[in-house]
Design a protein around this motif. Structure first.
Motif, PDB file in Angstrom:
ATOM      1  N   ALA A  85       0.859  -1.187   0.000  1.00 46.75           N
ATOM      2  CA  ALA A  85       0.000   0.000   0.000  1.00 46.75           C
ATOM      3  C   ALA A  85       0.893   1.235   0.000  1.00 46.75           C
ATOM      4  CB  ALA A  85      -0.891  -0.002   1.230  1.00 46.75           C
ATOM      5  N   ARG A  86       0.442   2.271  -0.680  1.00 47.49           N
ATOM      6  CA  ARG A  86       1.217   3.509  -0.773  1.00 47.49           C
ATOM      7  C   ARG A  86       0.476   4.635  -0.072  1.00 47.49           C
ATOM      8  NH1 ARG A  86       2.980   3.021  -7.125  1.00 47.49           N
ATOM      9  NH2 ARG A  86       4.221   1.149  -6.808  1.00 47.49           N
ATOM     10  N   TYR A  87       1.239   5.451   0.627  1.00 43.03           N
ATOM     11  CA  TYR A  87       0.682   6.614   1.322  1.00 43.03           C
ATOM     12  C   TYR A  87       1.417   7.841   0.806  1.00 43.03           C
ATOM     13  CZ  TYR A  87      -1.112   2.916   4.249  1.00 43.03           C
ATOM     14  OH  TYR A  87      -1.743   1.775   4.679  1.00 43.03           O
ATOM     15  N   ALA A  88       0.670   8.856   0.424  1.00 42.32           N
ATOM     16  CA  ALA A  88       1.245  10.051  -0.187  1.00 42.32           C
ATOM     17  C   ALA A  88       2.101  10.856   0.785  1.00 42.32           C
ATOM     18  CB  ALA A  88       0.143  10.923  -0.770  1.00 42.32           C
ATOM     19  N   THR A  89       1.715  10.855   2.065  1.00 38.79           N
ATOM     20  CA  THR A  89       2.458  11.630   3.051  1.00 38.79           C
ATOM     21  C   THR A  89       2.787  10.772   4.264  1.00 38.79           C
ATOM     22  OG1 THR A  89       0.492  12.366   4.239  1.00 38.79           O
ATOM     23  CG2 THR A  89       1.208  13.738   2.381  1.00 38.79           C
ATOM     24  N   ALA A  90       3.748  11.234   5.027  1.00 35.31           N
ATOM     25  CA  ALA A  90       4.103  10.537   6.269  1.00 35.31           C
ATOM     26  C   ALA A  90       2.924  10.571   7.238  1.00 35.31           C
ATOM     27  CB  ALA A  90       5.330  11.183   6.898  1.00 35.31           C
ATOM     28  N   ALA A  91       2.167  11.652   7.228  1.00 35.78           N
ATOM     29  CA  ALA A  91       0.999  11.760   8.113  1.00 35.78           C
ATOM     30  C   ALA A  91      -0.044  10.696   7.778  1.00 35.78           C
ATOM     31  CB  ALA A  91       0.391  13.158   8.007  1.00 35.78           C
ATOM     32  N   ASP A  92      -0.243  10.434   6.490  1.00 35.93           N
ATOM     33  CA  ASP A  92      -1.183   9.386   6.080  1.00 35.93           C
ATOM     34  C   ASP A  92      -0.698   8.019   6.558  1.00 35.93           C
ATOM     35  OD1 ASP A  92      -2.722  11.294   4.796  1.00 35.93           O
ATOM     36  OD2 ASP A  92      -1.920  10.837   2.798  1.00 35.93           O
ATOM     37  N   ALA A  93       0.598   7.775   6.440  1.00 32.93           N
ATOM     38  CA  ALA A  93       1.177   6.503   6.887  1.00 32.93           C
ATOM     39  C   ALA A  93       1.045   6.358   8.399  1.00 32.93           C
ATOM     40  CB  ALA A  93       2.636   6.412   6.460  1.00 32.93           C
ATOM     41  N   LEU A  94       1.279   7.435   9.135  1.00 29.87           N
ATOM     42  CA  LEU A  94       1.158   7.387  10.594  1.00 29.87           C
ATOM     43  C   LEU A  94      -0.287   7.140  11.022  1.00 29.87           C
ATOM     44  CD1 LEU A  94       3.609  10.239  11.589  1.00 29.87           C
ATOM     45  CD2 LEU A  94       3.914   7.781  11.965  1.00 29.87           C
ATOM     46  N   ALA A  95      -1.244   7.669  10.275  1.00 32.11           N
ATOM     47  CA  ALA A  95      -2.656   7.424  10.583  1.00 32.11           C
ATOM     48  C   ALA A  95      -2.983   5.941  10.405  1.00 32.11           C
ATOM     49  CB  ALA A  95      -3.543   8.282   9.690  1.00 32.11           C
ATOM     50  N   ALA A  96      -2.422   5.323   9.383  1.00 33.58           N
ATOM     51  CA  ALA A  96      -2.635   3.887   9.160  1.00 33.58           C
ATOM     52  C   ALA A  96      -1.979   3.070  10.269  1.00 33.58           C
ATOM     53  CB  ALA A  96      -2.085   3.481   7.800  1.00 33.58           C
ATOM     54  N   ILE A  97      -0.817   3.503  10.734  1.00 38.12           N
ATOM     55  CA  ILE A  97      -0.122   2.809  11.824  1.00 38.12           C
ATOM     56  C   ILE A  97      -0.960   2.861  13.095  1.00 38.12           C
ATOM     57  CG2 ILE A  97       1.866   2.959  13.377  1.00 38.12           C
ATOM     58  CD1 ILE A  97       3.528   3.772  10.916  1.00 38.12           C
ATOM     59  N   ALA A  98      -1.603   3.995  13.344  1.00 36.81           N
ATOM     60  CA  ALA A  98      -2.420   4.156  14.556  1.00 36.81           C
ATOM     61  C   ALA A  98      -3.589   3.169  14.582  1.00 36.81           C
ATOM     62  CB  ALA A  98      -2.932   5.589  14.641  1.00 36.81           C
ATOM     63  N   LYS A  99      -4.074   2.768  13.418  1.00 40.72           N
ATOM     64  CA  LYS A  99      -5.193   1.827  13.324  1.00 40.72           C
ATOM     65  C   LYS A  99      -4.749   0.366  13.373  1.00 40.72           C
ATOM     66  CE  LYS A  99      -7.785   5.011  10.414  1.00 40.72           C
ATOM     67  NZ  LYS A  99      -8.310   5.244   9.067  1.00 40.72           N
ATOM     68  N   ALA A 100      -3.451   0.117  13.209  1.00 38.36           N
ATOM     69  CA  ALA A 100      -2.938  -1.253  13.118  1.00 38.36           C
ATOM     70  C   ALA A 100      -2.924  -1.945  14.478  1.00 38.36           C
ATOM     71  CB  ALA A 100      -1.527  -1.238  12.540  1.00 38.36           C
ATOM     72  N   THR A 101      -3.014  -3.255  14.429  1.00 39.19           N
ATOM     73  CA  THR A 101      -2.986  -4.058  15.665  1.00 39.19           C
ATOM     74  C   THR A 101      -1.592  -4.623  15.938  1.00 39.19           C
ATOM     75  OG1 THR A 101      -3.664  -6.020  14.437  1.00 39.19           O
ATOM     76  CG2 THR A 101      -5.409  -4.686  15.447  1.00 39.19           C
ATOM     77  N   ILE A 102      -0.636  -4.375  15.043  1.00 32.89           N
ATOM     78  CA  ILE A 102       0.742  -4.826  15.243  1.00 32.89           C
ATOM     79  C   ILE A 102       1.673  -3.616  15.175  1.00 32.89           C
ATOM     80  CG2 ILE A 102       0.314  -7.133  14.298  1.00 32.89           C
ATOM     81  CD1 ILE A 102       1.664  -6.179  11.699  1.00 32.89           C
ATOM     82  N   THR A 103       2.902  -3.801  15.620  1.00 30.49           N
ATOM     83  CA  THR A 103       3.888  -2.727  15.584  1.00 30.49           C
ATOM     84  C   THR A 103       4.371  -2.521  14.154  1.00 30.49           C
ATOM     85  OG1 THR A 103       4.608  -3.265  17.812  1.00 30.49           O
ATOM     86  CG2 THR A 103       6.108  -1.943  16.480  1.00 30.49           C
ATOM     87  N   LEU A 104       4.218  -1.308  13.666  1.00 32.19           N
ATOM     88  CA  LEU A 104       4.648  -0.957  12.316  1.00 32.19           C
ATOM     89  C   LEU A 104       5.467   0.320  12.354  1.00 32.19           C
ATOM     90  CD1 LEU A 104       1.286  -1.476  10.383  1.00 32.19           C
ATOM     91  CD2 LEU A 104       3.275  -2.990  10.347  1.00 32.19           C
ATOM     92  N   ARG A 105       6.226   0.542  11.304  1.00 35.05           N
ATOM     93  CA  ARG A 105       6.908   1.817  11.110  1.00 35.05           C
ATOM     94  C   ARG A 105       6.771   2.184   9.644  1.00 35.05           C
ATOM     95  NH1 ARG A 105      11.784   2.031   8.749  1.00 35.05           N
ATOM     96  NH2 ARG A 105      12.761   0.056   8.251  1.00 35.05           N
ATOM     97  N   HIS A 106       6.909   3.452   9.332  1.00 39.80           N
ATOM     98  CA  HIS A 106       6.793   3.904   7.956  1.00 39.80           C
ATOM     99  C   HIS A 106       8.168   4.255   7.416  1.00 39.80           C
ATOM    100  CE1 HIS A 106       6.982   7.690  10.091  1.00 39.80           C
ATOM    101  NE2 HIS A 106       7.168   8.323   8.947  1.00 39.80           N
ATOM    102  N   TYR A 107       8.284   4.221   6.093  1.00 39.76           N
ATOM    103  CA  TYR A 107       9.537   4.616   5.452  1.00 39.76           C
ATOM    104  C   TYR A 107       9.240   5.175   4.069  1.00 39.76           C
ATOM    105  CZ  TYR A 107       9.236   0.266   2.777  1.00 39.76           C
ATOM    106  OH  TYR A 107       8.821  -0.746   1.948  1.00 39.76           O
ATOM    107  N   ALA A 108      10.099   6.060   3.629  1.00 38.25           N
ATOM    108  CA  ALA A 108       9.967   6.635   2.292  1.00 38.25           C
ATOM    109  C   ALA A 108      10.580   5.656   1.299  1.00 38.25           C
ATOM    110  CB  ALA A 108      10.679   7.976   2.220  1.00 38.25           C
ATOM    111  N   CYS A 109       9.834   5.321   0.258  1.00 34.95           N
ATOM    112  CA  CYS A 109      10.292   4.363  -0.752  1.00 34.95           C
ATOM    113  C   CYS A 109      11.165   5.077  -1.780  1.00 34.95           C
ATOM    114  CB  CYS A 109       9.085   3.724  -1.433  1.00 34.95           C
ATOM    115  SG  CYS A 109       9.522   2.532  -2.718  1.00 34.95           S
ATOM    116  N   ASP A 110      12.314   4.483  -2.074  1.00 34.12           N
ATOM    117  CA  ASP A 110      13.210   5.084  -3.058  1.00 34.12           C
ATOM    118  C   ASP A 110      12.768   4.787  -4.487  1.00 34.12           C
ATOM    119  OD1 ASP A 110      13.770   2.412  -2.945  1.00 34.12           O
ATOM    120  OD2 ASP A 110      15.932   2.623  -2.820  1.00 34.12           O
TER     121      ASP A 110
END
Length: 65
Positions: free
Chosen positions: A18-43
């Motif tokens: 899944a792709r997220y346009a901004t870090a804020a969008d990715a962090l919002a998805a992490i907040a909803k997750a039931t497991i530990t996740l982190r976001h990263y910028a794809c090269d």
């Protein structure tokens, strides 16, 4: 001379995630997750992906109020 290790996201992996346009969008998805996740910028695509991998990554300690 030191060998440089170039770690890049494989194109096939990028296409499946899944792709997220901004870090804020990715962090919002992490907040909803039931497991530990982190976001990263794809090269490859320039957007953000999520990963559960933490090996070699420094995880900040929780701040006490």
């Amino acid at each position: 001379m030191t060998a440089r290790i170039d770690l890049r996201t494989r194109l096939s992996i990028c296409a499946k995630k899944a792709r997220y346009a901004t870090a804020a969008d990715a962090l919002a998805a992490i907040a909803k997750a039931t497991i530990t996740l982190r976001h990263y910028a794809c090269d490859r695509c320039g957007q953000f992906h999520l990963t559960s991998r933490t090996k070699g990554k420094r995880i900040p300690r929780p701040v006490k109020p």
